[in-house]
Design a protein around this motif. Structure first.
Motif, PDB file in Angstrom:
ATOM      1  N   SER A 155       0.827  -1.214   0.000  1.00 30.70           N
ATOM      2  CA  SER A 155       0.000   0.000   0.000  1.00 30.70           C
ATOM      3  C   SER A 155       0.856   1.256   0.000  1.00 30.70           C
ATOM      4  CB  SER A 155      -0.928  -0.010   1.217  1.00 30.70           C
ATOM      5  OG  SER A 155      -1.801  -1.111   1.179  1.00 30.70           O
ATOM      6  N   ARG A 156       1.964   1.182   0.755  1.00 32.50           N
ATOM      7  CA  ARG A 156       2.849   2.344   0.809  1.00 32.50           C
ATOM      8  C   ARG A 156       3.494   2.605  -0.545  1.00 32.50           C
ATOM      9  NH1 ARG A 156       7.726   3.294   5.234  1.00 32.50           N
ATOM     10  NH2 ARG A 156       8.292   5.392   4.510  1.00 32.50           N
ATOM     11  N   VAL A 157       3.953   1.546  -1.209  1.00 30.59           N
ATOM     12  CA  VAL A 157       4.546   1.697  -2.542  1.00 30.59           C
ATOM     13  C   VAL A 157       3.517   2.267  -3.512  1.00 30.59           C
ATOM     14  CG1 VAL A 157       5.469   0.436  -4.515  1.00 30.59           C
ATOM     15  CG2 VAL A 157       6.280  -0.093  -2.214  1.00 30.59           C
ATOM     16  N   LYS A 158       2.271   1.769  -3.397  1.00 26.51           N
ATOM     17  CA  LYS A 158       1.220   2.270  -4.290  1.00 26.51           C
ATOM     18  C   LYS A 158       0.956   3.752  -4.033  1.00 26.51           C
ATOM     19  CE  LYS A 158      -3.048   1.241  -3.548  1.00 26.51           C
ATOM     20  NZ  LYS A 158      -4.326   0.518  -3.399  1.00 26.51           N
ATOM     21  N   GLN A 159       0.892   4.154  -2.751  1.00 25.57           N
ATOM     22  CA  GLN A 159       0.669   5.558  -2.420  1.00 25.57           C
ATOM     23  C   GLN A 159       1.816   6.443  -2.922  1.00 25.57           C
ATOM     24  OE1 GLN A 159      -1.987   7.004  -1.165  1.00 25.57           O
ATOM     25  NE2 GLN A 159      -3.095   5.068  -0.999  1.00 25.57           N
ATOM     26  N   GLN A 160       3.055   5.923  -2.812  1.00 26.05           N
ATOM     27  CA  GLN A 160       4.192   6.675  -3.324  1.00 26.05           C
ATOM     28  C   GLN A 160       4.122   6.835  -4.837  1.00 26.05           C
ATOM     29  OE1 GLN A 160       7.591   4.557  -1.838  1.00 26.05           O
ATOM     30  NE2 GLN A 160       7.545   5.547   0.175  1.00 26.05           N
ATOM     31  N   ALA A 161       3.653   5.770  -5.511  1.00 29.92           N
ATOM     32  CA  ALA A 161       3.505   5.868  -6.965  1.00 29.92           C
ATOM     33  C   ALA A 161       2.435   6.896  -7.335  1.00 29.92           C
ATOM     34  CB  ALA A 161       3.146   4.501  -7.540  1.00 29.92           C
ATOM     35  N   ILE A 162       1.313   6.870  -6.584  1.00 29.33           N
ATOM     36  CA  ILE A 162       0.246   7.852  -6.836  1.00 29.33           C
ATOM     37  C   ILE A 162       0.748   9.266  -6.565  1.00 29.33           C
ATOM     38  CG2 ILE A 162      -2.017   8.642  -6.054  1.00 29.33           C
ATOM     39  CD1 ILE A 162      -2.706   5.699  -5.489  1.00 29.33           C
ATOM     40  N   GLU A 163       1.501   9.427  -5.465  1.00 29.98           N
ATOM     41  CA  GLU A 163       2.048  10.745  -5.138  1.00 29.98           C
ATOM     42  C   GLU A 163       3.038  11.215  -6.202  1.00 29.98           C
ATOM     43  OE1 GLU A 163       2.610  14.220  -2.922  1.00 29.98           O
ATOM     44  OE2 GLU A 163       1.076  12.654  -2.817  1.00 29.98           O
ATOM     45  N   ALA A 164       3.829  10.279  -6.725  1.00 33.06           N
ATOM     46  CA  ALA A 164       4.778  10.642  -7.782  1.00 33.06           C
ATOM     47  C   ALA A 164       4.043  11.108  -9.039  1.00 33.06           C
ATOM     48  CB  ALA A 164       5.670   9.450  -8.101  1.00 33.06           C
ATOM     49  N   VAL A 165       2.950  10.412  -9.374  1.00 32.80           N
ATOM     50  CA  VAL A 165       2.152  10.820 -10.537  1.00 32.80           C
ATOM     51  C   VAL A 165       1.532  12.194 -10.305  1.00 32.80           C
ATOM     52  CG1 VAL A 165       0.115  10.271 -11.901  1.00 32.80           C
ATOM     53  CG2 VAL A 165       1.693   8.455 -11.261  1.00 32.80           C
ATOM     54  N   ARG A 166       1.041  12.409  -9.075  1.00 26.71           N
ATOM     55  CA  ARG A 166       0.435  13.702  -8.754  1.00 26.71           C
ATOM     56  C   ARG A 166       1.469  14.828  -8.843  1.00 26.71           C
ATOM     57  NH1 ARG A 166      -0.125  17.161  -4.703  1.00 26.71           N
ATOM     58  NH2 ARG A 166       1.299  15.956  -3.406  1.00 26.71           N
ATOM     59  N   ARG A 167       2.657  14.583  -8.313  1.00 30.97           N
ATOM     60  CA  ARG A 167       3.716  15.588  -8.380  1.00 30.97           C
ATOM     61  C   ARG A 167       4.129  15.861  -9.824  1.00 30.97           C
ATOM     62  NH1 ARG A 167       7.791  13.885  -3.396  1.00 30.97           N
ATOM     63  NH2 ARG A 167       6.340  14.410  -1.687  1.00 30.97           N
ATOM     64  N   GLU A 168       4.163  14.796 -10.620  1.00 32.59           N
ATOM     65  CA  GLU A 168       4.509  14.982 -12.032  1.00 32.59           C
ATOM     66  C   GLU A 168       3.469  15.853 -12.731  1.00 32.59           C
ATOM     67  OE1 GLU A 168       5.383  12.312 -16.058  1.00 32.59           O
ATOM     68  OE2 GLU A 168       4.803  11.352 -14.175  1.00 32.59           O
ATOM     69  N   LYS A 169       2.179  15.606 -12.426  1.00 34.73           N
ATOM     70  CA  LYS A 169       1.120  16.429 -13.009  1.00 34.73           C
ATOM     71  C   LYS A 169       1.227  17.874 -12.544  1.00 34.73           C
ATOM     72  CE  LYS A 169      -2.328  12.765 -13.675  1.00 34.73           C
ATOM     73  NZ  LYS A 169      -3.677  12.280 -13.271  1.00 34.73           N
ATOM     74  N   ASN A 170       1.501  18.041 -11.231  1.00 34.17           N
ATOM     75  CA  ASN A 170       1.641  19.408 -10.715  1.00 34.17           C
ATOM     76  C   ASN A 170       2.829  20.129 -11.351  1.00 34.17           C
ATOM     77  OD1 ASN A 170      -0.568  19.027  -9.059  1.00 34.17           O
ATOM     78  ND2 ASN A 170       0.647  18.499  -7.252  1.00 34.17           N
TER      79      ASN A 170
END
Length: 395
Positions: free
Chosen positions: A125-140
């Motif tokens: 779950s933590r790896v998945k959240q980090q991946a989601i956060e990375a995608v969000r940061r990339e979009k930002n």
């Protein structure tokens, strides 16, 4: 082979859209149930081939990992860990179809299974959240980059527009300076001709000389207006304010207007208060002359023009009224919105109504005053401006 790959991608995309139409909670519950059933079914096949020795614990751990990846949060993975441990004990450990902790090592195995499954669930779950956060940061980051590019483009456009305005102002000033001298010479020559008896004997020649002088004077006023509006707008004219009586400035403006329009009749109406305030008298006189000339030229009548001076709270107000055809709606809207006027706002643009009003707006704005225009209910135009009676603290 490529056609098959494309079909598989299309089918996967369709299935993904179909699944995501389901609300998140029912979708996560359904995903957990399907993966646990898949682990149970796989472990059942394994135990039928291996007898008592099987890898059902690893299969259920894999299921927990998949559940943690495809669902939201930790709850579903931890729940799946507990259910998986119970299923392993009940279905795939001796005695089968019975829950028992009596055999040696069963309690430790079950606790270890739950602990390992929970740890794996948390890590997944933590790896998945980090991946989601990375995608969000990339979009930002991409959004910020696009915004930065847009701001840079707007800044470049503003700088280009500013450079164009500067060039335009410089050209206008240069042309106006070059035009002022010959226009003054033409006006003076026309005045000399009008004083000649030979010219006055011919009505046609006198009319032509009068037209030459009137047009030359009108062009001189337009040139002065162009110089004033360009200098005020780019800040090259510093205001040299001093305390002056507004009544005296108005008197000078009326005399100037009467010299240019001998048949013009302007009534001056004064208030009981003496309007003594800080101003640049030459510029305020130019505003009054422009308004009076607009009233003469564009109202269609040289009679019934009223110049009214009065005090309203902390403002000295100057109002010019006529009984002509009034102002066009587009002129009133432009003045009310505060945007600069164009000389094309009036059909008789050669007389510079738009330039004259634009000069007035710029001068009054530089004095921190207000400028308004409209039409009276009984007919005719009403243009007024106000000047502060006292100097502002920030000036």
């Amino acid at each position: 082979m490529s056609a098959l790959t494309q079909r598989c991608k299309a089918l996967f995309g369709y299935m993904d859209q179909l699944v995501h139409r389901i609300p998140s909670v029912p979708r996560d519950i359904l995903t957990t149930a399907l993966l646990l059933y898949a682990a149970y079914w796989t472990s059942g096949i394994l135990i039928s081939h291996t007898g008592g020795e099987n890898n059902s614990a690893l299969v259920f751990v894999l299921a927990v990992v998949c559940i943690s990846f495809f669902t939201t949060g930790y709850a579903y993975g931890i729940t799946a860990s507990i259910i998986g441990t119970f299923c392993i004990n009940y279905f795939f450990m001796v005695p089968y179809s019975a829950f028992s902790l009596s055999h040696t090592g069963y309690p430790v195995a079950m606790l270890s299974m739950v602990a390992i499954s929970c740890i794996v669930c948390a890590l997944t779950s933590r790896v998945k959240q980090q991946a989601i956060e990375a995608v969000r940061r990339e979009k930002n980051t991409k959004t910020l980059y696009e915004m930065n590019e847009k701001l840079n483009a707007e800044k470049a456009a503003i700088q280009l527009q500013s450079a164009r305005e500067t060039i335009r102002g410089n050209i206008l000033r240069a042309v106006s300076h070059d035009l002022r001298t010959p226009l003054t010479a033409i006006s003076g020559a026309a005045s000399v001709l009008l004083s000649s008896e030979d010219i006055l004997r011919s009505e046609k020649n006198a009319s032509l000389a009068n037209d030459i002088k009137a047009d030359a004077d009108a062009l001189i006023v337009m040139v002065e207006n162009l110089l004033s509006v360009t200098r005020i707008q780019d800040g090259t004219i510093p205001l040299k304010k001093r305390e002056e009586m507004l009544e005296e400035v108005a008197g000078d403006a009326i005399l100037t207007t009467r010299r240019r329009f001998p048949n013009c009749h302007v009534d001056l109406e004064l208030s009981e208060d003496i309007l003594y305030l800080p101003m640049e008298p030459m510029l305020i006189k130019q505003v009054m002359v422009n308004l009076l000339e607009n009233a003469v030229r564009h109202s269609g009548s040289q009679s019934g023009i009223l110049l009214n001076l009065f005090r309203q709270d902390e403002w000295a107000v100057v109002e010019v009224r006529d009984h002509g055809k009034g102002l066009p709606p587009e002129v009133c809207q432009a003045v009310q919105s505060g945007r600069p006027l164009s000389r094309d706002l009036n059909g008789d643009s050669t007389r510079g109504m738009g330039i004259g009003l634009s000069v007035c707006q710029s001068i009054i704005k530089a004095h921190n005053g207000f400028f308004a225009a409209g039409n009276a209910p009984e007919g005719g135009a009403v243009i007024r401006f106000g000047l502060p009676m006292k100097e502002s603290d920030h000036e």
